[in-house]
Scaffold this motif. Structure first.
Motif, PDB file in Angstrom:
ATOM      1  N   TYR A  65       0.838  -1.202   0.000  1.00  0.00           N
ATOM      2  CA  TYR A  65       0.000   0.000   0.000  1.00  0.00           C
ATOM      3  C   TYR A  65       0.872   1.250   0.000  1.00  0.00           C
ATOM      4  CZ  TYR A  65      -4.181  -2.699   1.334  1.00  0.00           C
ATOM      5  OH  TYR A  65      -5.238  -3.586   1.370  1.00  0.00           O
ATOM      6  N   PRO A  66       0.641   2.177  -0.929  1.00  0.00           N
ATOM      7  CA  PRO A  66       1.402   3.422  -0.916  1.00  0.00           C
ATOM      8  C   PRO A  66       0.714   4.468  -0.043  1.00  0.00           C
ATOM      9  CG  PRO A  66       0.047   3.339  -2.860  1.00  0.00           C
ATOM     10  CD  PRO A  66      -0.219   2.064  -2.111  1.00  0.00           C
ATOM     11  N   PRO A  67       1.411   5.552   0.317  1.00  0.00           N
ATOM     12  CA  PRO A  67       0.751   6.643   1.039  1.00  0.00           C
ATOM     13  C   PRO A  67      -0.392   7.207   0.191  1.00  0.00           C
ATOM     14  CG  PRO A  67       3.139   6.915   1.060  1.00  0.00           C
ATOM     15  CD  PRO A  67       2.838   5.809   0.098  1.00  0.00           C
ATOM     16  N   ILE A  68      -1.482   7.549   0.831  1.00  0.00           N
ATOM     17  CA  ILE A  68      -2.654   8.005   0.084  1.00  0.00           C
ATOM     18  C   ILE A  68      -2.371   9.265  -0.737  1.00  0.00           C
ATOM     19  CG2 ILE A  68      -5.034   8.860   0.307  1.00  0.00           C
ATOM     20  CD1 ILE A  68      -5.243   6.943   2.747  1.00  0.00           C
ATOM     21  N   PRO A  69      -1.622  10.244  -0.234  1.00  0.00           N
ATOM     22  CA  PRO A  69      -1.363  11.435  -1.065  1.00  0.00           C
ATOM     23  C   PRO A  69      -0.351  11.195  -2.180  1.00  0.00           C
ATOM     24  CG  PRO A  69      -1.012  11.875   1.295  1.00  0.00           C
ATOM     25  CD  PRO A  69      -1.069  10.397   1.117  1.00  0.00           C
ATOM     26  N   GLY A  70       0.298  10.053  -2.184  1.00  0.00           N
ATOM     27  CA  GLY A  70       1.357   9.772  -3.146  1.00  0.00           C
ATOM     28  C   GLY A  70       2.675   9.559  -2.445  1.00  0.00           C
ATOM     29  N   VAL A  71       3.567   8.773  -3.053  1.00  0.00           N
ATOM     30  CA  VAL A  71       4.863   8.527  -2.428  1.00  0.00           C
ATOM     31  C   VAL A  71       5.652   9.845  -2.385  1.00  0.00           C
ATOM     32  CG1 VAL A  71       4.915   6.104  -3.118  1.00  0.00           C
ATOM     33  CG2 VAL A  71       5.927   7.823  -4.608  1.00  0.00           C
ATOM     34  N   PRO A  72       6.405  10.089  -1.329  1.00  0.00           N
ATOM     35  CA  PRO A  72       7.114  11.370  -1.193  1.00  0.00           C
ATOM     36  C   PRO A  72       8.016  11.699  -2.379  1.00  0.00           C
ATOM     37  CG  PRO A  72       7.113  10.206   0.905  1.00  0.00           C
ATOM     38  CD  PRO A  72       6.537   9.260  -0.105  1.00  0.00           C
ATOM     39  N   ALA A  73       8.699  10.691  -2.934  1.00  0.00           N
ATOM     40  CA  ALA A  73       9.620  10.962  -4.042  1.00  0.00           C
ATOM     41  C   ALA A  73       8.869  11.486  -5.266  1.00  0.00           C
ATOM     42  CB  ALA A  73      10.403   9.705  -4.397  1.00  0.00           C
ATOM     43  N   LEU A  74       7.689  10.947  -5.532  1.00  0.00           N
ATOM     44  CA  LEU A  74       6.924  11.412  -6.688  1.00  0.00           C
ATOM     45  C   LEU A  74       6.357  12.804  -6.440  1.00  0.00           C
ATOM     46  CD1 LEU A  74       5.742  11.074  -9.461  1.00  0.00           C
ATOM     47  CD2 LEU A  74       3.858   9.740  -8.470  1.00  0.00           C
ATOM     48  N   ALA A  89       5.701  27.756  -7.714  1.00  0.00           N
ATOM     49  CA  ALA A  89       6.252  27.262  -6.453  1.00  0.00           C
ATOM     50  C   ALA A  89       5.165  26.591  -5.617  1.00  0.00           C
ATOM     51  CB  ALA A  89       6.883  28.414  -5.669  1.00  0.00           C
ATOM     52  N   TYR A  90       5.418  25.346  -5.255  1.00  0.00           N
ATOM     53  CA  TYR A  90       4.541  24.594  -4.366  1.00  0.00           C
ATOM     54  C   TYR A  90       5.404  23.840  -3.357  1.00  0.00           C
ATOM     55  CZ  TYR A  90       0.644  25.258  -7.652  1.00  0.00           C
ATOM     56  OH  TYR A  90      -0.323  25.803  -8.452  1.00  0.00           O
ATOM     57  N   GLN A  91       4.802  23.508  -2.227  1.00  0.00           N
ATOM     58  CA  GLN A  91       5.416  22.640  -1.233  1.00  0.00           C
ATOM     59  C   GLN A  91       4.787  21.250  -1.343  1.00  0.00           C
ATOM     60  OE1 GLN A  91       8.093  23.574   0.594  1.00  0.00           O
ATOM     61  NE2 GLN A  91       7.910  25.451  -0.631  1.00  0.00           N
ATOM     62  N   PRO A  92       5.444  20.217  -0.803  1.00  0.00           N
ATOM     63  CA  PRO A  92       4.872  18.862  -0.890  1.00  0.00           C
ATOM     64  C   PRO A  92       3.447  18.762  -0.358  1.00  0.00           C
ATOM     65  CG  PRO A  92       7.154  18.733  -0.202  1.00  0.00           C
ATOM     66  CD  PRO A  92       6.806  20.196  -0.225  1.00  0.00           C
ATOM     67  N   GLU A  93       3.133  19.524   0.692  1.00  0.00           N
ATOM     68  CA  GLU A  93       1.768  19.456   1.233  1.00  0.00           C
ATOM     69  C   GLU A  93       0.734  20.071   0.299  1.00  0.00           C
ATOM     70  OE1 GLU A  93       3.791  22.955   3.462  1.00  0.00           O
ATOM     71  OE2 GLU A  93       4.341  20.968   2.691  1.00  0.00           O
ATOM     72  N   ASN A  94       1.189  20.723  -0.755  1.00  0.00           N
ATOM     73  CA  ASN A  94       0.288  21.299  -1.751  1.00  0.00           C
ATOM     74  C   ASN A  94       0.044  20.357  -2.927  1.00  0.00           C
ATOM     75  OD1 ASN A  94       2.181  24.109  -1.024  1.00  0.00           O
ATOM     76  ND2 ASN A  94      -0.017  24.076  -0.616  1.00  0.00           N
ATOM     77  N   ILE A  95       0.554  19.126  -2.841  1.00  0.00           N
ATOM     78  CA  ILE A  95       0.517  18.216  -3.985  1.00  0.00           C
ATOM     79  C   ILE A  95      -0.027  16.854  -3.565  1.00  0.00           C
ATOM     80  CG2 ILE A  95       1.954  16.967  -5.672  1.00  0.00           C
ATOM     81  CD1 ILE A  95       3.910  19.401  -5.435  1.00  0.00           C
ATOM     82  N   MET A  96      -0.909  16.297  -4.393  1.00  0.00           N
ATOM     83  CA  MET A  96      -1.390  14.941  -4.173  1.00  0.00           C
ATOM     84  C   MET A  96      -1.369  14.169  -5.488  1.00  0.00           C
ATOM     85  SD  MET A  96      -5.545  14.711  -4.039  1.00  0.00           S
ATOM     86  CE  MET A  96      -5.297  12.947  -3.850  1.00  0.00           C
ATOM     87  N   VAL A  97      -1.241  12.855  -5.386  1.00  0.00           N
ATOM     88  CA  VAL A  97      -1.220  11.957  -6.540  1.00  0.00           C
ATOM     89  C   VAL A  97      -2.479  11.098  -6.488  1.00  0.00           C
ATOM     90  CG1 VAL A  97       0.009  10.053  -7.657  1.00  0.00           C
ATOM     91  CG2 VAL A  97       1.296  11.945  -6.608  1.00  0.00           C
ATOM     92  N   ALA A  98      -3.079  10.863  -7.655  1.00  0.00           N
ATOM     93  CA  ALA A  98      -4.319  10.086  -7.706  1.00  0.00           C
ATOM     94  C   ALA A  98      -4.290   9.123  -8.874  1.00  0.00           C
ATOM     95  CB  ALA A  98      -5.521  11.026  -7.832  1.00  0.00           C
ATOM     96  N   ASN A  99      -5.343   8.329  -8.971  1.00  0.00           N
ATOM     97  CA  ASN A  99      -5.488   7.352 -10.053  1.00  0.00           C
ATOM     98  C   ASN A  99      -5.969   8.061 -11.321  1.00  0.00           C
ATOM     99  OD1 ASN A  99      -5.223   4.555  -8.599  1.00  0.00           O
ATOM    100  ND2 ASN A  99      -6.471   5.842  -7.276  1.00  0.00           N
ATOM    101  N   GLY A 100      -5.095   8.856 -11.900  1.00  0.00           N
ATOM    102  CA  GLY A 100      -5.431   9.619 -13.084  1.00  0.00           C
ATOM    103  C   GLY A 100      -5.951  11.003 -12.736  1.00  0.00           C
ATOM    104  N   ALA A 101      -5.871  11.909 -13.711  1.00  0.00           N
ATOM    105  CA  ALA A 101      -6.363  13.276 -13.507  1.00  0.00           C
ATOM    106  C   ALA A 101      -7.867  13.284 -13.237  1.00  0.00           C
ATOM    107  CB  ALA A 101      -6.038  14.128 -14.729  1.00  0.00           C
ATOM    108  N   LYS A 102      -8.572  12.315 -13.793  1.00  0.00           N
ATOM    109  CA  LYS A 102     -10.022  12.245 -13.585  1.00  0.00           C
ATOM    110  C   LYS A 102     -10.355  12.125 -12.105  1.00  0.00           C
ATOM    111  CE  LYS A 102     -12.585  10.206 -16.624  1.00  0.00           C
ATOM    112  NZ  LYS A 102     -13.343   9.247 -17.487  1.00  0.00           N
ATOM    113  N   GLN A 103      -9.556  11.355 -11.355  1.00  0.00           N
ATOM    114  CA  GLN A 103      -9.832  11.226  -9.934  1.00  0.00           C
ATOM    115  C   GLN A 103      -9.475  12.500  -9.182  1.00  0.00           C
ATOM    116  OE1 GLN A 103      -7.779   8.204  -7.576  1.00  0.00           O
ATOM    117  NE2 GLN A 103      -9.609   7.951  -6.313  1.00  0.00           N
ATOM    118  N   VAL A 104      -8.448  13.204  -9.628  1.00  0.00           N
ATOM    119  CA  VAL A 104      -8.124  14.495  -9.011  1.00  0.00           C
ATOM    120  C   VAL A 104      -9.332  15.418  -9.099  1.00  0.00           C
ATOM    121  CG1 VAL A 104      -6.638  16.529  -9.125  1.00  0.00           C
ATOM    122  CG2 VAL A 104      -5.662  14.267  -9.528  1.00  0.00           C
ATOM    123  N   ILE A 105      -9.931  15.490 -10.276  1.00  0.00           N
ATOM    124  CA  ILE A 105     -11.095  16.344 -10.497  1.00  0.00           C
ATOM    125  C   ILE A 105     -12.255  15.904  -9.618  1.00  0.00           C
ATOM    126  CG2 ILE A 105     -12.809  16.986 -12.234  1.00  0.00           C
ATOM    127  CD1 ILE A 105     -10.465  16.649 -14.310  1.00  0.00           C
TER     128      ILE A 105
END
Length: 402
Positions: A65-74, A89-105
């Motif tokens: 299982y990966p971290p829900i917001p995304g792995v830190p390296a990514l 300019a963004y910080q890591p807490e300003n970024i999340m990874v999801a199952n495609g852009a569709k899920q981000v939306i």
């Protein structure tokens, strides 16, 4: 036993793109000669170094299982990408990874919309935008942007559409299906309207940022109006640039409070995105863009040849796309014409059906909020794109005017 469906699922439909492609597959499986221009994904393969990174991740045992917001390296790689390529300019807490852009939306609308909240969506639009709004209880406010305005939202349209219930504006740049790109001046004019309405958040879909034609360089709204970053969600991913549609990795960058709420949504919907796909996406973002120029050139050549073929077709109007890999056509002039069998083309569906009979499959413009139009993909080998154009030319030549 009768299944009772929820009101929420009845507010949305199966993707028109997927439905058109499925119908095309069925006909081809039955032996019908059809060139499929419904496809919304690159015809190029994922670059080899990206695939190798996925193999290596599996070999290292990165299959938990990966971290829900995304792995830190990514997330850090996305942060660097946004800084280096987009000057944001963004910080890591300003970024999340999801199952495609569709899920981000989907995550964003699920986290922020209540019943009656409005979302302004310029048409033509990617169909996910209004359906994601409706599914999450919001009200899509569709603003038609026809060929005469180059398929781009005008500031006066935006100003007129905003109400006390407006929560979001969706801006897709470059646009799917239109291929339209907003100039810095056009973005500045929209920003001036948005500054007058601080309650309106902005969703920027920039997935096609690297698929540009005629030497264009991408400049987004936040490059023009940095002050709007505090209420903007930037949606990106690796699917289009790196030909990674099936890897299902998208990302969102925005204010920390919004990202945190989106992570909560994702934790209950799907958890984190595939750890192997995240390793591949990391290699993509770190591997450079040297492979991209030949692909851009190929898309542009296909665009040029298809647009040239369609330019002389009476009844079809085409504005050459500036980016993405679609050609969006208005077919108003074909309505009222008669097919060789005596049937009259009365609407957009009739036009698409006639093209299908003639061996070309596209997607109707009504799926994108404008009719009568149709979308043709150029994410197909050049010979097929040219042959499709020739078939459309020949089919339209067989029509007669009553």
């Amino acid at each position: 036993m009768t299944l009772s469906l929820s009101a929420r699922v009845q507010r949305v439909t199966l993707s028109a793109n997927a439905a058109a492609r499925q119908r095309t597959r069925e006909l081809k499986a039955a032996g019908v000669d059809i060139i499929d221009l419904t496809i919304g994904e690159p015809d190029f393969d994922t670059p080899e170094h990206i695939k190798q990174a996925a193999y290596a991740a599996i070999a290292r045992g990165e299959t938990k299982y990966p971290p829900i917001p995304g792995v830190p390296a990514l997330r850090a790689a996305v942060q660097r990408k946004l800084q280096d390529e987009n000057q944001l300019a963004y910080q890591p807490e300003n970024i999340m990874v999801a199952n495609g852009a569709k899920q981000v939306i989907f995550n964003a609308f699920a986290a922020t919309l209540n019943h009656g909240d409005e979302v302004i969506i310029p048409a033509p639009y990617w169909p996910t935008f209004p359906d994601a709004v409706s599914f999450n209880g919001g009200t899509p406010r569709i603003i038609p942007c026809h060929l005469e305005q180059a398929y781009k939202l005008q500031p006066e349209q935006l100003a007129a559409a905003i109400t006390p219930d407006t929560r979001w504006l969706v801006l897709n740049n470059p646009g799917n299906p239109s291929g339209a790109i907003y100039s810095p001046q056009e973005l500045d004019a929209l920003a001036a309207v948005l500054r007058q309405h601080p309650q309106v958040w902005i969703m920027l879909d920039e997935l096609y940022e690297h698929i540009l034609f005629d030497g264009r360089q991408h400049r987004g709204l936040l490059n023009i109006a940095a002050d709007l970053q505090e209420r903007t969600l930037l949606v990106g991913g690796v699917s289009k640039t790196y030909a990674m549609t099936g890897w299902r990795i998208g990302y969102g960058a925005g204010p920390a409070a919004l990202i945190k709420a989106m992570v909560v949504v994702q934790s209950q919907v799907s958890s984190g995105a595939s750890s192997v796909s995240q390793a591949a996406a990391l290699a993509a973002l770190e591997g450079g863009l040297d492979f991209l120029a030949p692909q851009q050139a190929a898309y542009q050549q296909r665009r040029d040849k298809l647009v040239a073929l369609l330019a002389d077709v009476p009844g079809v109007e085409v504005l050459p796309p500036q980016g993405a890999f679609f050609v969006f056509c208005r077919c108003t002039g074909l309505l009222g014409r008669t097919k060789p069998d005596g049937t009259v083309l009365e609407n957009e569906a009739d036009v698409l059906g006639y093209l299908l009979e003639s061996g070309v499959s596209g997607v109707g413009g009504s799926a994108y909020g404008l009719s009568p139009y149709f979308r043709l993909s150029i994410a197909m080998d050049e010979d097929s794109v040219v042959e499709a154009g020739k078939r459309i030319v020949a089919a339209c030549a067989r029509l007669t005017q009553v």
